[in-house]
Structures are given as structure tokens and as C-alpha cells.
Enzyme design. Structure first.
Site, short mmCIF file in Angstrom:
data_model
loop_
_atom_site.label_atom_id
_atom_site.label_comp_id
_atom_site.label_asym_id
_atom_site.label_seq_id
_atom_site.Cartn_x
_atom_site.Cartn_y
_atom_site.Cartn_z
CG ASN A 9 -1.76 1.20 1.39
OD1 ASN A 9 -1.80 2.04 0.49
ND2 ASN A 9 -2.44 1.31 2.52
CE LYS A 11 -0.15 3.11 4.84
NZ LYS A 11 0.00 3.20 6.30
CG HIS A 95 -5.69 1.80 5.36
ND1 HIS A 95 -5.23 2.74 6.26
CD2 HIS A 95 -4.68 0.93 5.17
CE1 HIS A 95 -3.97 2.45 6.58
NE2 HIS A 95 -3.62 1.35 5.93
CD GLU A 97 -2.89 5.40 6.84
OE1 GLU A 97 -2.86 5.44 5.60
OE2 GLU A 97 -1.99 4.85 7.52
CD GLU A 167 -3.29 -2.55 7.33
OE1 GLU A 167 -2.17 -2.75 6.85
OE2 GLU A 167 -3.96 -1.55 7.08
N GLY A 173 2.79 2.21 10.84
CA GLY A 173 3.72 3.32 10.69
C GLY A 173 4.47 3.67 11.96
CB SER A 213 5.62 -1.93 11.95
OG SER A 213 5.21 -0.58 12.19
P1 13P Z 1 3.27 0.29 7.74
O1 13P Z 1 3.79 -0.98 7.11
O2 13P Z 1 3.98 1.51 7.26
O3 13P Z 1 3.15 0.18 9.22
O4 13P Z 1 1.75 0.47 7.18
C1 13P Z 1 0.87 -0.58 7.26
C2 13P Z 1 -0.35 -0.22 6.50
O5 13P Z 1 -1.09 0.67 6.89
C3 13P Z 1 -0.63 -0.94 5.26
O6 13P Z 1 -1.90 -0.67 4.77
#
Ligand code: 13P
Length: 250
Positions: A9, A11, A95, A97, A167, A173, A213
């Protein structure tokens, strides 16, 4: 049998040129004989140019979001039909976010999920608890209600097109990953929920990915757990070498 999947992803990262450079690198480095389904999710403007590059490869494309209507007065939105017309096979919905920054509700996510599967695309549905939920011991209840209020409104037949991505928000992150045991415990719980709701077949055949992560140094251990069928990767998917070492970590 369920598939092993590693999805990147991206983003809101990478310009056109940067997206093409990363894709070129991935095409050179993802092993041709991998048994893992490799998916990447660039931003909307870069989906088509990347699709043109990967169409004859073993990498496929996901969109990071979609609207539930086919067309109309929805400024700034993109429909599933539009994504389909440029060769997208998977859509990420739910997601954290999208939920926390853009206020997407369970109802909206249910509508979007239904739209994606009815259009014949693969739905990658994300969910997971925040840190306070885990600290309070409520993480199983939270995950259960996130599923029940949205993606569990689909039928068992629809579920053939569904991939789940657990997740935990506290691991996204942050560099702090769920331990392989924590991931396995939650994935087994989710598979049990699938079994109760849809039966053994759906439970056994639905891929459940872990996200939060995942890095080259922890992927192997996480993926070794019996109910973890791969990962949804954020930061580490932006570097070809890191992403490929996660792809090959099974
Ligand atoms: P990270 O791998 O940067 O923690 O992000 C995970 C994520 O949100 C994948 O959709």
C-alpha cells in the site's frame, strides 16, 4: 486452498516518475516463480501508467479506495467501474486512515464492500483496533464488531472475492509490530468468526493478511504463523529491495 498474498500500500507517496521507477525495480526483482500473489497499490493518477508496465507480469494492481456509485456528482471520487476499465483487480476498503482521517463509517464501508464484490473485483478489507482498545482488553470485541457491521453483510458466495487484512492501528507506521503470537491469536479468532458466520469452507479459504510495521527482519516469523496468509505493507513497500524480501519471506 487460500492464497499467500503480499500487498504494498503505497498510500499518498510517489510521483509518476517515482512510481514508474519503483515498478521497474519490482519487475526486475520479484521472482518469476513466486507462489505468492504480489499486489501493489499506487495512487489513483499512477494506476494506469503502472498497469501498462505490469500487465504481462505476476504483479497485479489494487486501488486504495473507491466510491460505491457508478458515476455522478461525487466530486473527487473514483468509481469501481473506472478502476476496472484501467485493469485494476483489487480494491482496498476500510483502511484505518480512511476511517480515522476521512470519517468512513461502518455503513459506508459496507456499501463500498458490496459494490467492489458485485463488480467482480477482489475486495481487500482492512480493520483493526486502536491502542486503547488493546490496553483495555477490548481488541477481540472491536474487531468482531468492525467485521459484523460491514464486511459480514456479504454472502458466503461474495466471500470468494474477499481478502481480510488485520491491521492493528497501534502498529501502523509506528515501527511497533504485533508479535507473531499476537497476530496469530487474532487471525485464529477471525477465522473462527468466519467459520461461525459462513462455515468451514469460507473460513479455510479466506486469506487473512497482517499489516502494521512488517519489515524484512520480521516478515518471516509473522508469515510462519498458521493463520497468517501474508501481509499488507506500508512503509517497506516503497523500497523495492525491502518489499521483495518480504514477498519472498514465506
Ligand atoms: P506500515 O507498514 O507503514 O506500518 O503500514 C501498514 C499499513 O497501513 C498498510 O496498509
Amino acid at each position: 486452498m487460500r492464497k499467500n498474498i503480499v500487498a504494498g500500500n503505497w498510500k499518498m507517496n510517489k510521483t509518476l516518475e517515482e512510481s514508474q521507477a519503483l515498478t521497474k525495480d519490482l519487475l526486475a526483482k520479484v521472482p518469476a516463480n513466486t507462489n505468492t500473489n504480489v499486489i501493489i497499490a499506487p495512487t489513483f493518477p499512477n494506476l494506469y501508467p503502472v498497469q501498462e508496465m505490469i500487465k504481462d507480469s505476476n504483479i497485479s494492481l489494487a486501488a486504495q479506495n473507491a466510491h460505491f456509485e457508478e458515476s455522478g456528482a461525487f466530486t473527487g471520487e473514483v468509481s469501481v467501474e473506472m478502476l476496472q476499465s484501467v485493469g485494476i483487480e483489487t480494491v482496498i476498503i476500510g483502511h484505518s486512515e480512511r476511517r480515522s482521517i476521512f470519517g468512513e463509517s461502518h455503513d459506508l464501508l459496507a456499501q463500498k464492500s458490496s459494490k467492489v464484490v458485485k463488480a467482480g473485483l477482489q475486495l481487500m478489507f482492512c480493520f483493526g483496533e486502536v491502542l486503547e482498545d488493546r490496553k483495555a482488553g477490548k481488541h477481540f470485541d472491536v474487531v468482531k464488531s468492525q467485521l459484523e457491521e460491514s464486511v459480514f453483510q456479504l454472502t458466503a458466495d461474495d466471500f470468494k472475492q474477499v481478502v481480510l487484512a488485520y491491521e492493528p492501528v497501534w502498529a501502523i507506521g509506528t515501527g511497533e509490530t504485533a508479535s507473531p503470537e499476537q497476530a496469530q491469536e487474532m487471525h485464529a479468532f477471525i477465522r473462527d468468526l468466519l467459520k461461525d458466520k459462513y462455515g468451514e469452507d469460507t473460513a479455510e479459504n479466506t486469506s487473512i493478511l497482517y499489516g502494521g510495521s512488517v519489515k524484512p527482519n520480521n516478515a518471516k516469523e509473522i508469515f510462519s504463523k498458521p493463520d497468517v496468509d501474508g501481509g499488507l505493507i506500508g512503509g517497506a513497500s516503497l523500497k523495492a529491495d525491502d518489499f521483495v524480501s518480504i514477498v519472498t519471506a514465506f
